[in-house]
Design an enzyme around this catalytic site. Structure first.
Site, short mmCIF file in Angstrom:
data_model
loop_
_atom_site.label_atom_id
_atom_site.label_comp_id
_atom_site.label_asym_id
_atom_site.label_seq_id
_atom_site.Cartn_x
_atom_site.Cartn_y
_atom_site.Cartn_z
CG HIS A 19 -86.63 43.20 39.31
ND1 HIS A 19 -85.63 43.33 38.29
CD2 HIS A 19 -87.84 43.19 38.59
CE1 HIS A 19 -86.26 43.31 36.93
NE2 HIS A 19 -87.50 43.18 37.19
CB CYS A 53 -81.56 41.95 37.86
SG CYS A 53 -82.90 42.54 36.68
CG ASP A 62 -77.96 42.63 39.39
OD1 ASP A 62 -77.05 43.07 38.73
OD2 ASP A 62 -79.11 43.13 39.22
CG ASP A 75 -77.39 46.33 35.05
OD1 ASP A 75 -77.66 45.17 35.27
OD2 ASP A 75 -77.80 47.29 34.30
#
Length: 459
Positions: free
Chosen positions: A126, A71, A268, A32
């Site tokens: 993630h 992301c 990202d 972010d």
């Protein structure tokens, strides 16, 4: 017939020399972080001395893009060189979700491992919903010898996180802040764990400055002039990343590895929130919209490369590049062919460092099925960018090179260009639709645009 001993040993000496000259690779990915969040990208307040120095040592890209405005997809593209809807990681992945980076995908770590590289991932993962479970692939299933990771965010925050897993073992509470802890493990691996005879690939993916933000007071103190704690927390968080990054660069210097290591720093996607309240104060640097949007503010991110002697120092490059290009670029450096049984969207951008142009077989393409607005797809071709809705019936056209803030919609003035780019966008879109586990996204309806509250009538 007996050969002189020096002739017998010559091939071995050559192989040893080749081993020493093979470069190392570091991908440092933040979470972010906005395009305008560093001093070297124009932020008037945030202090990023290590990254500012790094930018002077290498090449700063002013038009670097993430492969998606959220992301998980952008991460999957870095590792596979494939746009997210091809590799299946089409959305950010909630805990327990069925979406994951499938073992059928060929990752950069796997290919480098086959070439004799030591591989390590530290930080946010993630790329699966069922983290640290046998039900879905984990980092080691995708080629990483050593890994310290979380499924998504550091919890309960960046301070003293409790949810890190080291090679499958839950660690419990760690003392410190996420980015410095992640880098500390990366340095530990470099110095004490990896085989020093092997070249290495180190993947460093920080949690900062994603929520829940928590910053070391010593970095917040740098912004005492702000009464708003949210600003102090966010700005301190970016400086916290800079501090961690600086620690890693110092370690490379101390170990004599900096000269032979290609390092790429990026993010990202664009910044979270509206930038006006709370701790989501990231800057787009004036770009339109933010995270989750395929307008520039959601997908244009910092991108800085350093490799002494191979990447020009103190240079700014305006050529558009994208996260999936890292896959092709690193393989290109090693002269390793990409997998020939699938579409690779990324392009090797190393020629840019010697003043050459790059040619793309596939234009830059974005899709965000769960975007908050009407815009769900976008394509950039040269100076031009086209954006479209889910049904590919409504479009916007911008000339990005001269209108980087996307303020002047040009579809009415350039109908021929609009038609040409519509055809190109629809062609790429349909090709992408045929690949990947399509049932993963058709089973989830697109996010409905937010309804704006009606304005109150004034008497």
């Amino acid at each position: 017939m007996r050969f002189p001993i020096f002739l017998l040993l010559a091939p071995l000496a050559f192989l040893a020399a080749e081993e020493k000259t093979r470069p190392n690779f570091v991908i440092f990915l933040t979470d972010d972080l906005g395009w305008g969040d560093h001093a070297c990208y124009g932020h008037p307040v945030i202090k990023t001395p290590n990254l500012d120095r790094f930018a002077k040592q290498g090449t700063k890209f002013t038009q670097c893009y993430s492969a998606c405005a959220v992301c998980s997809p952008s991460r999957s593209a870095i590792l596979t060189g494939r746009t997210p809807y091809r590799n299946g990681v089409w959305r950010w992945i909630p805990g327990g979700h069925r979406v994951h980076l499938r073992e059928s995908e060929v990752t950069l770590a796997e290919l480098l491992k086959e070439e004799g590289y030591a591989t390590c991932h530290v930080g946010k993962w993630h790329l699966n919903g069922k983290f640290n479970s046998k039900d879905q692939p984990q980092p080691d299933d995708h080629g990483f010898d050593h890994w310290l990771a979380t499924q998504n965010n550091a919890a309960p925050s960046h301070k003293n996180p409790k949810n890190f897993v080291l090679n499958g073992k839950e660690l419990g509470e760690l003392e410190g802040y996420s980015a410095p802890l992640v880098v500390e493990e990366g340095i530990r691996w470099l110095k004490k764990i990896r085989d020093p005879k092997k070249p290495f690939f180190l993947n460093v993916w920080t949690h900062e400055p994603h929520l829940p933000i928590e910053s070391d007071p010593k970095f917040m103190d740098l912004y005492k002039e702000f009464d708003d704690e949210g600003i102090r927390q966010h700005h301190g968080n970016v400086t916290q990343i800079d501090h961690a990054f600086g620690n890693l660069m110092k370690a490379l210097d101390e170990m004599g590895l900096a000269e032979n290591t290609f390092v790429f720093f990026t993010s990202d996607n664009g910044p979270e929130g509206n930038g006006l309240k709370g701790r989501t104060r990231g800057s787009t640097g004036g770009l339109r919209e933010r995270k989750r949007s395929s307008h520039e503010g959601g997908i244009r991110v910092p991108g800085i490369a350093r490799w002494p002697g191979k990447v020009p120092a103190n240079v700014e490059n305006r050529t558009p590049i994208i996260g999936s290009d890292l896959f092709s670029t690193i393989l290109g450096v090693l002269d390793v062919p990409p997998p020939g049984d699938r579409t690779i969207d990324g392009t090797d951008f190393m020629p840019l460092f010697s003043g050459k142009k790059i040619e793309r077989e596939i234009p830059l393409y974005w899709r965000n099925h769960l975007a908050r607005g009407q815009i769900r797809v976008a394509l950039r071709d040269g100076d031009w960018k086209i954006l479209g809705n889910e049904g590919l019936t409504d479009f916007q056209l911008f000339k990005i090179e001269e209108d980087w803030k996307e303020q002047n919609e040009l579809s009415g003035k350039h109908p021929d260009k609009l038609e040409a780019l519509k055809k190109k966008l629809i062609g790429v879109h349909r090709q992408v639709e045929k690949e990947g586990p399509r049932d993963w996204w058709v089973s989830e309806p697109p996010r409905k645009p937010r309804n704006k509250k009606p304005k109150k009538k004034t008497k």
